[in-house]
Design a protein around this motif. Structure first.
Motif, PDB file in Angstrom:
ATOM      1  N   GLU A  22      -8.705   5.612   1.255  1.00 41.43           N
ATOM      2  CA  GLU A  22      -9.164   6.879   0.686  1.00 41.43           C
ATOM      3  C   GLU A  22     -10.557   7.214   1.215  1.00 41.43           C
ATOM      4  OE1 GLU A  22      -9.487   9.151  -3.607  1.00 41.43           O
ATOM      5  OE2 GLU A  22      -9.453   6.965  -3.601  1.00 41.43           O
ATOM      6  N   HIS A  38      -3.839  18.930   0.859  1.00 40.29           N
ATOM      7  CA  HIS A  38      -2.919  17.913   1.390  1.00 40.29           C
ATOM      8  C   HIS A  38      -3.625  16.550   1.528  1.00 40.29           C
ATOM      9  CE1 HIS A  38      -1.651  21.835   2.774  1.00 40.29           C
ATOM     10  NE2 HIS A  38      -0.424  21.369   2.902  1.00 40.29           N
ATOM     11  N   HIS A  39      -4.940  16.625   1.769  1.00 40.06           N
ATOM     12  CA  HIS A  39      -5.734  15.416   1.998  1.00 40.06           C
ATOM     13  C   HIS A  39      -6.529  14.990   0.769  1.00 40.06           C
ATOM     14  CE1 HIS A  39      -4.789  16.593   6.056  1.00 40.06           C
ATOM     15  NE2 HIS A  39      -5.589  17.647   5.991  1.00 40.06           N
ATOM     16  N   ASP A  41      -6.314  16.448  -2.781  1.00 37.92           N
ATOM     17  CA  ASP A  41      -5.877  16.740  -4.149  1.00 37.92           C
ATOM     18  C   ASP A  41      -4.599  15.956  -4.462  1.00 37.92           C
ATOM     19  OD1 ASP A  41      -4.754  17.887  -6.464  1.00 37.92           O
ATOM     20  OD2 ASP A  41      -5.485  19.889  -5.966  1.00 37.92           O
ATOM     21  N   ALA A  42      -4.746  14.859  -5.181  1.00 38.06           N
ATOM     22  CA  ALA A  42      -3.602  13.986  -5.491  1.00 38.06           C
ATOM     23  C   ALA A  42      -2.525  14.721  -6.279  1.00 38.06           C
ATOM     24  CB  ALA A  42      -4.077  12.748  -6.252  1.00 38.06           C
ATOM     25  N   GLU A  43      -2.939  15.600  -7.183  1.00 41.38           N
ATOM     26  CA  GLU A  43      -1.964  16.342  -7.993  1.00 41.38           C
ATOM     27  C   GLU A  43      -1.155  17.298  -7.121  1.00 41.38           C
ATOM     28  OE1 GLU A  43       0.095  16.602 -11.285  1.00 41.38           O
ATOM     29  OE2 GLU A  43      -1.679  15.330 -11.111  1.00 41.38           O
ATOM     30  N   ALA A  45      -0.686  17.040  -3.921  1.00 42.83           N
ATOM     31  CA  ALA A  45       0.090  16.253  -2.952  1.00 42.83           C
ATOM     32  C   ALA A  45       1.403  15.739  -3.540  1.00 42.83           C
ATOM     33  CB  ALA A  45      -0.749  15.091  -2.432  1.00 42.83           C
ATOM     34  N   ARG A  46       1.489  15.612  -4.851  1.00 42.10           N
ATOM     35  CA  ARG A  46       2.749  15.189  -5.471  1.00 42.10           C
ATOM     36  C   ARG A  46       3.880  16.173  -5.176  1.00 42.10           C
ATOM     37  NH1 ARG A  46       0.000  11.531  -8.575  1.00 42.10           N
ATOM     38  NH2 ARG A  46      -1.256  12.427 -10.210  1.00 42.10           N
ATOM     39  N   GLU A  52       2.384  12.222  -1.804  1.00 45.88           N
ATOM     40  CA  GLU A  52       1.020  11.700  -1.933  1.00 45.88           C
ATOM     41  C   GLU A  52       0.133  12.285  -0.845  1.00 45.88           C
ATOM     42  OE1 GLU A  52       0.754   7.395  -0.916  1.00 45.88           O
ATOM     43  OE2 GLU A  52       2.897   7.589  -0.553  1.00 45.88           O
ATOM     44  N   ARG A  53      -1.182  12.117  -1.028  1.00 49.40           N
ATOM     45  CA  ARG A  53      -2.134  12.638  -0.042  1.00 49.40           C
ATOM     46  C   ARG A  53      -1.884  12.013   1.320  1.00 49.40           C
ATOM     47  NH1 ARG A  53      -7.410  10.976  -2.982  1.00 49.40           N
ATOM     48  NH2 ARG A  53      -5.934   9.482  -3.785  1.00 49.40           N
ATOM     49  N   HIS A  91      -0.287   7.942   5.021  1.00 52.61           N
ATOM     50  CA  HIS A  91      -0.797   7.974   3.654  1.00 52.61           C
ATOM     51  C   HIS A  91      -1.817   6.869   3.427  1.00 52.61           C
ATOM     52  CE1 HIS A  91       3.261   9.891   3.294  1.00 52.61           C
ATOM     53  NE2 HIS A  91       2.499  10.805   2.736  1.00 52.61           N
TER      54      HIS A  91
END
Length: 149
Positions: A22, A38-39, A41-43, A45-46, A52-53, A91
């Motif tokens: 990360e 895309h890189h 924001d984990a939410e 990226a779901r 995932e990111r 990822h």
């Protein structure tokens, strides 16, 4: 030091693996200004196919070049990159490895007595052996003094 005349078609190199963190992604975003969700924001990226990111393609390109840069060749410099493709997402937690092959050797069109070009095909693979990125790395290489035809 490797002069142009010493490059061999088909010669290969392979790097050690490197796990993408990360912190790598956050540092790259800060350096480039690319804060796309895309890189970062984990939410968000779901909702993506991978769930995932993902690392920036330019981060993977940079890492792969650095992973193959273990030896300094004072007779060559990077001339650029062609046909860059980001094939699969990388990822956080994926481990990448770079492998390369010299696939072309050609004289400099304007100064063949001084320089040549070496074309190195690079593939970046993940821990599953899947190609995630590919590109041609071009080197401008000094000819050995006195070797001109």
């Amino acid at each position: 030091m490797t002069f142009f005349e010493e490059y061999e078609l088909g010669s290969t190199r392979k790097s050690h693996g490197r796990t993408v963190t990360e912190a790598d992604i956050v540092l790259h975003a800060g350096q480039t200004g690319d804060f796309f969700p895309h890189h970062m924001d984990a939410e968000f990226a779901r909702s993506l196919p991978g769930g995932e990111r993902m690392a920036h393609g330019t981060l993977i390109l940079s890492m792969s070049v650095g992973m193959l840069a273990g030896d300094i060749n004072e007779q060559a410099m990077s001339y650029g990159y062609d046909r860059v493709r980001f094939i699969r997402p990388v990822h956080i937690g994926d481990t990448i490895t770079s492998r390369s092959e010299i696939v072309g050797l050609r004289e400099h069109p304007k100064q063949p007595e001084l320089y040549g070009f070496a074309d190195e095909q690079v593939e970046v693979v993940n821990q599953r052996g899947e190609v995630v990125a590919a590109f041609m790395h071009l080197y401008l290489v000094n000819r050995r003094p006195g070797s001109a035809r």
